[in-house]
Scaffold this motif. Structure first.
Motif, PDB file in Angstrom:
ATOM      1  N   ALA A 268      27.480  39.323  37.663  1.00  0.00           N
ATOM      2  CA  ALA A 268      28.206  40.227  36.932  1.00  0.00           C
ATOM      3  C   ALA A 268      29.014  41.101  37.685  1.00  0.00           C
ATOM      4  O   ALA A 268      30.069  41.250  37.470  1.00  0.00           O
ATOM      5  N   ARG A 269      28.269  41.786  38.678  1.00  0.00           N
ATOM      6  CA  ARG A 269      29.045  42.563  39.610  1.00  0.00           C
ATOM      7  C   ARG A 269      30.211  41.801  40.242  1.00  0.00           C
ATOM      8  O   ARG A 269      31.450  42.375  40.700  1.00  0.00           O
ATOM      9  N   ALA A 272      32.740  41.201  37.982  1.00  0.00           N
ATOM     10  CA  ALA A 272      33.609  42.610  37.518  1.00  0.00           C
ATOM     11  C   ALA A 272      34.543  42.632  38.497  1.00  0.00           C
ATOM     12  O   ALA A 272      35.652  43.709  38.254  1.00  0.00           O
ATOM     13  N   SER A 273      34.257  42.228  39.822  1.00  0.00           N
ATOM     14  CA  SER A 273      35.419  42.729  40.769  1.00  0.00           C
ATOM     15  C   SER A 273      36.562  41.451  40.990  1.00  0.00           C
ATOM     16  O   SER A 273      37.290  41.563  41.879  1.00  0.00           O
ATOM     17  N   GLY A 300      31.887  34.684  34.592  1.00  0.00           N
ATOM     18  CA  GLY A 300      33.269  34.504  33.911  1.00  0.00           C
ATOM     19  C   GLY A 300      33.709  33.101  34.184  1.00  0.00           C
ATOM     20  O   GLY A 300      35.093  33.040  33.861  1.00  0.00           O
TER      21      GLY A 300
END
Length: 401
Positions: A268-269, A272-273, A300
Motif C-alpha cells: 500500500a505504501r 501511495a507513492s 492499485g
C-alpha cells in the motif's frame, strides 16, 4: 519531481533511424523515401506538422502509392529530411522475484518454478527492448540455512532495454538481466521486509514505475508476528505435526506465521507513492489466494473480478500474463523531435508492411510531433508480434480505403 525517461535514436549518416524491438523487440527508424517527378528529385514544400484527424477531414495525405520503405542507405532523396525520434516516458518494469526454497520445486522435467519464472521475465525483457527500462530484485537474497529470512534486494538496477539486433541474447541488458537473476532459491519468503527495503529506491526512479511481484506462496519471516494455526503456513499447507507449528516454541516459530498485514501495508505504501504493484501467483500459491487478493487490491493494479491477483495455473501461460501486464504501461506513441515540415508526406511500416493512416486500426498524428499507433496496429506492437517499426517521411501518406 520525477522526470520522464527518454531514449534518443542514433542517426546513421544522413539517414534518420531508431532501432527498437517488441516481439523480438521494437526497431524504429525514420528514413527517407524516394520521390521523383519525371526523373527529377523533388524537395517537399514548406509546411508544419498535422494534428490528428479523420482521413476524410481537412488532412490531405496526397495521391500516390508506395511499394515499401526505402533501403537504409537511401539518403539524399525527397529533400533529405532527418528526423530525430524519441521513445518518450519508457516505463520502468521492476521485477521482484520469489527465490524462496519452495521455488526449487520441479515445474517440468528439467526446470524448477524459479527457472520458469526467470525465463518468462527474460523473454519479456528481450521482446520489449527499448520500450521499457527494466530492473530486478530477488527475495530472500544471500539466504543460508542458518539465516533463511534475510530480506531480498536488488540484483539488477533499472536499465534501458536493448535495441533490436541479431544476436539479441548477447545484448547488454538482456544478457545482464539473465545473469543477475540467476540465483539458487533458498530460505523463506520475506516479502514485506524486501518491499520496505526497496521502496526508497523505487520512489526515486524517474518516470512511471510498476512492480511485478511473482511468488509461489504466502509471505512470512516476521519474527514479531503471532498467529493461530489458521494463519500458520505449516498448518495451512498441512505439513504440521502439531496443533500450531507457529507457537513461540513450535517448530516453525513466529517467523512461520503468514505475514499478511505487514506485506499488505508495504504494498500500500508503494501504491501511495504512485508505484502500482502487480501480484502474480504461480502454482504453489493456491493456499494463499485470499492474501494475494489483499495484496493485489492494495497495490492499485488489481483485476476487475476475483481473483484480483494474476493467478497462473500453468507456467506455460506465464509469458502471456507478463506481456498483458506490460501492455498496460507500454505506449504506442513515438515522438519526432523535428517533425516533417510538410503535411501528408509521412508513412508508417510494421515489419516493412505499410500501416495506413487510419484512426481505428492504423496510425494518426497525436500532435504535430507525435505518431500514435491505434487499434490492431497498437495491439500488434504491444503483443510482441512486431520486429520493426519504420516512420518514413518524404512521400505521400497512404490512407485506409
Amino acid at each position: 519531481m520525477k522526470t520522464a525517461v527518454k531514449q534518443r535514436a542514433g542517426v546513421c549518416g544522413i539517414l534518420c533511424c531508431l532501432v527498437c524491438c517488441l516481439g523480438a523487440t521494437l526497431a524504429l527508424g525514420a528514413a527517407l523515401s524516394a520521390c521523383a517527378d519525371d526523373g527529377v528529385k523533388q524537395r517537399p514544400r514548406s509546411g508544419s506538422g498535422q494534428e490528428a484527424q479523420e482521413p476524410e477531414d481537412e488532412f490531405n495525405p496526397g495521391p500516390g502509392g508506395s511499394s515499401g520503405p526505402p533501403p537504409v542507405d537511401a539518403g539524399g532523396l525527397c529533400g533529405n529530411q532527418v528526423h530525430q525520434v524519441e521513445i518518450a516516458e519508457a516505463p520502468n518494469i521492476y521485477f521482484v522475484l520469489d527465490a524462496s526454497g519452495s521455488m526449487l520445486s520441479a515445474a517440468s522435467s528439467n526446470a524448477t518454478r524459479y527457472d520458469r519464472v526467470r525465463e518468462a521475465a527474460v523473454d519479456l525483457v528481450r521482446n520489449l527492448g527499448p520500450l521499457i527500462n527494466v530492473g530486478a530484485a530477488v527475495f530472500p537474497l544471500d539466504a543460508t540455512a542458518e539465516a533463511p529470512c534475510r530480506p531480498g534486494g536488488e540484483v539488477f538496477p533499472v536499465t534501458p532495454g536493448d535495441p533490436f539486433s541479431d544476436g539479441q541474447e548477447q545484448r547488454p541488458t538482456t544478457s545482464g538481466f539473465r545473469s543477475a537473476t540467476r540465483v539458487a532459491p533458498l530460505g523463506g519468503t520475506p516479502t514485506a521486509a524486501t518491499l520496505t527495503a526497496l521502496t526508497p529506491r523505487l520512489v526515486e526512479l524517474p518516470g512511471k514505475t510498476i512492480v511485478v511481484l511473482a511468488t509461489d506462496g504466502g509471505p512470512n519471516c516476521n519474527d514479531a508476528a503471532t498467529c493461530g494455526a489458521e494463519e500458520c503456513i505449516a498448518n495451512i499447507e498441512q505439513q504440521c505435526p502439531e496443533e500450531n507449528c507457529c507457537a513461540p516454541l513450535g517448530p516453525s516459530g513466529p517467523g512461520g506465521c503468514l505475514d499478511r498485514d505487514d506485506t499488505v501495508g508495504a504494498i500500500a505504501r508503494l501504491a501511495a507513492s504512485g508505484i502500482d504493484v502487480y501480484v502474480v501467483g504461480i502454482p504453489g500459491s493456491e493456499f494463499y489466494g485470499d492474501v494475494l487478493d489483499e495484496m493485489a487490491l492494495a497495490g492499485g493494479a488489481a483485476q476487475f473480478v476475483s481473483p484480483f491477483y494474476f493467478k497462473v495455473d500453468d507456467l506455460d501461460t506465464l509469458g502471456n500474463v507478463l506481456s498483458r501486464i506490460a501492455s498496460i504501461v507500454v505506449s504506442c506513441e513515438f515522438d519526432l523531435v523535428d517533425p516533417p515540415p510538410e503535411d501528408g508526406q509521412t508513412n508508417v511500416y510494421l515489419d516493412e508492411q505499410l500501416v495506413p493512416y487510419d484512426p481505428h486500426n492504423g496510425w494518426r498524428w497525436r500532435s504535430p510531433a507525435v505518431v500514435e499507433l491505434l487499434g490492431e496496429a497498437c495491439q500488434r506492437l504491444k503483443s510482441g508480434r512486431v520486429g520493426q517499426v519504420q516512420i518514413v517521411s518524404g512521400c505521400p501518406t497512404e490512407v485506409a480505403r
